[in-house]
Design a protein around this motif. Structure first.
Motif, PDB file in Angstrom:
ATOM      1  N   ASP A 140      30.249  -5.764  25.109  1.00  0.00           N
ATOM      2  CA  ASP A 140      30.005  -4.382  24.686  1.00  0.00           C
ATOM      3  C   ASP A 140      28.647  -4.204  24.026  1.00  0.00           C
ATOM      4  OD1 ASP A 140      30.504  -5.645  22.302  1.00  0.00           O
ATOM      5  OD2 ASP A 140      32.100  -4.300  21.650  1.00  0.00           O
ATOM      6  N   SER A 141      27.829  -5.267  24.002  1.00  0.00           N
ATOM      7  CA  SER A 141      26.475  -5.129  23.472  1.00  0.00           C
ATOM      8  C   SER A 141      25.486  -4.682  24.541  1.00  0.00           C
ATOM      9  CB  SER A 141      26.005  -6.454  22.858  1.00  0.00           C
ATOM     10  OG  SER A 141      25.696  -7.408  23.858  1.00  0.00           O
ATOM     11  N   ILE A 142      25.922  -4.536  25.790  1.00  0.00           N
ATOM     12  CA  ILE A 142      25.019  -4.156  26.874  1.00  0.00           C
ATOM     13  C   ILE A 142      25.512  -2.900  27.574  1.00  0.00           C
ATOM     14  CG2 ILE A 142      24.106  -6.469  27.279  1.00  0.00           C
ATOM     15  CD1 ILE A 142      26.055  -6.713  29.623  1.00  0.00           C
ATOM     16  N   VAL A 143      24.555  -2.180  28.162  1.00  0.00           N
ATOM     17  CA  VAL A 143      24.835  -0.969  28.933  1.00  0.00           C
ATOM     18  C   VAL A 143      24.210  -1.118  30.311  1.00  0.00           C
ATOM     19  CG1 VAL A 143      24.956   0.467  26.862  1.00  0.00           C
ATOM     20  CG2 VAL A 143      22.764   0.218  28.071  1.00  0.00           C
ATOM     21  N   GLY A 144      24.486  -0.172  31.182  1.00  0.00           N
ATOM     22  CA  GLY A 144      23.933  -0.184  32.522  1.00  0.00           C
ATOM     23  C   GLY A 144      22.613   0.562  32.621  1.00  0.00           C
ATOM     24  N   HIS A 145      22.048   0.529  33.806  1.00  0.00           N
ATOM     25  CA  HIS A 145      20.807   1.244  34.121  1.00  0.00           C
ATOM     26  C   HIS A 145      20.965   2.735  33.810  1.00  0.00           C
ATOM     27  CE1 HIS A 145      17.333   2.555  36.456  1.00  0.00           C
ATOM     28  NE2 HIS A 145      18.109   3.331  37.173  1.00  0.00           N
ATOM     29  N   GLY A 146      19.975   3.292  33.155  1.00  0.00           N
ATOM     30  CA  GLY A 146      19.980   4.724  32.870  1.00  0.00           C
ATOM     31  C   GLY A 146      20.745   5.129  31.634  1.00  0.00           C
ATOM     32  N   PHE A 199      17.453  -7.809  33.090  1.00  0.00           N
ATOM     33  CA  PHE A 199      18.173  -7.777  31.817  1.00  0.00           C
ATOM     34  C   PHE A 199      17.181  -7.422  30.718  1.00  0.00           C
ATOM     35  CE2 PHE A 199      20.735  -9.234  28.294  1.00  0.00           C
ATOM     36  CZ  PHE A 199      22.044  -9.194  28.749  1.00  0.00           C
ATOM     37  N   ASN A 200      17.609  -6.594  29.791  1.00  0.00           N
ATOM     38  CA  ASN A 200      16.841  -6.319  28.578  1.00  0.00           C
ATOM     39  C   ASN A 200      17.647  -6.842  27.402  1.00  0.00           C
ATOM     40  OD1 ASN A 200      15.398  -5.331  26.388  1.00  0.00           O
ATOM     41  ND2 ASN A 200      14.974  -3.347  27.345  1.00  0.00           N
ATOM     42  N   ASP A 201      17.196  -7.965  26.849  1.00  0.00           N
ATOM     43  CA  ASP A 201      17.911  -8.611  25.753  1.00  0.00           C
ATOM     44  C   ASP A 201      17.470  -7.974  24.428  1.00  0.00           C
ATOM     45  OD1 ASP A 201      19.526 -10.469  24.414  1.00  0.00           O
ATOM     46  OD2 ASP A 201      17.894 -11.923  24.258  1.00  0.00           O
ATOM     47  N   GLY A 202      17.818  -6.691  24.268  1.00  0.00           N
ATOM     48  CA  GLY A 202      17.431  -5.949  23.078  1.00  0.00           C
ATOM     49  C   GLY A 202      17.838  -6.681  21.808  1.00  0.00           C
ATOM     50  N   SER A 203      16.884  -6.831  20.884  1.00  0.00           N
ATOM     51  CA  SER A 203      17.072  -7.698  19.724  1.00  0.00           C
ATOM     52  C   SER A 203      16.755  -6.944  18.440  1.00  0.00           C
ATOM     53  CB  SER A 203      16.156  -8.919  19.827  1.00  0.00           C
ATOM     54  OG  SER A 203      16.356  -9.603  21.059  1.00  0.00           O
ATOM     55  N   VAL A 204      17.671  -6.994  17.495  1.00  0.00           N
ATOM     56  CA  VAL A 204      17.441  -6.411  16.173  1.00  0.00           C
ATOM     57  C   VAL A 204      16.878  -7.536  15.310  1.00  0.00           C
ATOM     58  CG1 VAL A 204      18.473  -5.179  14.226  1.00  0.00           C
ATOM     59  CG2 VAL A 204      19.310  -4.780  16.558  1.00  0.00           C
ATOM     60  N   SER A 232      22.887  -2.450  22.498  1.00  0.00           N
ATOM     61  CA  SER A 232      21.496  -2.748  22.170  1.00  0.00           C
ATOM     62  C   SER A 232      20.733  -3.394  23.320  1.00  0.00           C
ATOM     63  CB  SER A 232      21.421  -3.654  20.947  1.00  0.00           C
ATOM     64  OG  SER A 232      22.119  -4.870  21.171  1.00  0.00           O
ATOM     65  N   GLY A 233      21.429  -3.834  24.374  1.00  0.00           N
ATOM     66  CA  GLY A 233      20.794  -4.452  25.529  1.00  0.00           C
ATOM     67  C   GLY A 233      21.244  -3.790  26.816  1.00  0.00           C
ATOM     68  N   ALA A 234      20.609  -4.174  27.933  1.00  0.00           N
ATOM     69  CA  ALA A 234      20.924  -3.537  29.217  1.00  0.00           C
ATOM     70  C   ALA A 234      20.868  -4.556  30.347  1.00  0.00           C
ATOM     71  CB  ALA A 234      19.958  -2.391  29.490  1.00  0.00           C
ATOM     72  N   PHE A 235      21.588  -4.239  31.444  1.00  0.00           N
ATOM     73  CA  PHE A 235      21.792  -5.178  32.548  1.00  0.00           C
ATOM     74  C   PHE A 235      21.900  -4.370  33.835  1.00  0.00           C
ATOM     75  CE2 PHE A 235      25.128  -8.592  34.042  1.00  0.00           C
ATOM     76  CZ  PHE A 235      24.209  -9.126  34.929  1.00  0.00           C
TER      77      PHE A 235
END
Length: 282
Positions: free
Chosen positions: A106-112, A156-161, A180-183
């Motif tokens: 649940d830390s990742i979302v899809g394109h857009g 992948f965007n490994d969004g990091s706090v 916070s991240g995307a795939f």
């Protein structure tokens, strides 16, 4: 072949990208696997290939993109400090073995879909990365055979706090804030990427190039990572290895550059596509 997970009219599904449309594989496949992870586990890639020439059932604009592997049971194994420029900008030494951490589904979302900057911090950083999706069970796989176990590749965007990441030597808190991240946007099957080292990765923030590097500059390449990860874990179809980010992250800049609400971040990998996400406040 490009495989995509999505939501449409309140229903989760997956399919094959055909031009500007999607062939609804979930509705057409025999046995009707409910998701891409289940389809990989069932060995359904040959069936999907036969559907690839079918007429699309609806358009790309008719769906909300989900993470490529949306099922939260999948392992998301991420690799830190795996490009030399990033190692130098973070003030670290080249590791003797891969530096690993895990992300929750649940830390990742899809394109857009929006990346959410948490209310607890302003230090939300981008990390463009190549994601490797496992296609069949892998246990103690040698690097010579490792690519035989790959279903395909994605962005992948490994969004990091960053401040939460630095709370301890373990990266987990800073890597798992909600959304916070995307795939995505999709999985490109391995037959279209015979050598992942020849790919090029570019990250843009509001149209400005922030990262640009050959995947061939990885300290530990894709076969090495599969060999190492399959030694301590049994990798299952749909599990993901996220291979690390090049130099140019926001934390390494002077002054630092953080993603903020209203920004747009893109991760583009040659031969795969572009993962694009707006940034919003949580």
């Amino acid at each position: 072949m490009r495989l995509v997970s999505f939501e449409r009219k309140g229903r989760a599904g997956f399919g094959i990208v055909a031009g500007d449309g999607i062939v609804d594989a979930a509705a057409r496949l025999a046995g009707k696997p409910s998701g891409l992870r289940e389809a990989l586990a069932a060995g359904a890639l040959p069936q999907l290939e036969r559907l690839a020439s079918a007429a699309p059932d609806f358009g790309l604009g008719d769906v909300a993109f989900a993470p490529v592997i949306p099922e939260r049971a999948a392992k998301l194994i991420c690799v830190g400090i795996n490009y030399m420029p990033h190692i130098k900008e973070m003030g670290r030494e080249r590791p003797e073995r891969p530096v690993l951490f895990v992300r929750f589904g649940d830390s990742i979302v899809g394109h857009g879909q929006p990346l959410l900057r948490p209310r607890e911090s302003e230090q939300l950083d981008y990390e463009g990365e190549l994601a490797v999706v496992i296609g069949k069970r892998a246990r103690r796989v040698s690097r010579e055979r490792a690519l035989d176990y790959v279903a395909g590749y994605s962005c992948f965007n490994d969004g990091s706090v960053r401040d939460y990441q630095r709370h301890s030597a373990q990266f987990t808190p800073g890597k798992n804030f909600h959304a916070s991240g995307a795939f995505g946007p999709w999985l490109v099957t391995a037959d279209e990427v015979p050598d992942p080292c020849k790919l090029t990765l570019t990250t843009r923030l509001n149209g400005t190039v922030m990262q640009h590097e050959s995947v061939g500059e990885l300290c530990f390449d894709v076969p090495q990572l599969i060999e190492y990860c399959s030694t301590f874990a049994q990798l299952e179809p749909g599990d993901v290895i996220v291979t690390g980010t090049p130099g140019g992250v926001g934390a390494g800049r002077k002054p630092p550059v953080w993603m903020k609400p209203g920004d747009t971040v893109e991760v583009e990998i040659s031969g795969i596509g572009t993962l694009r996400n707006p940034v919003a406040a949580d």
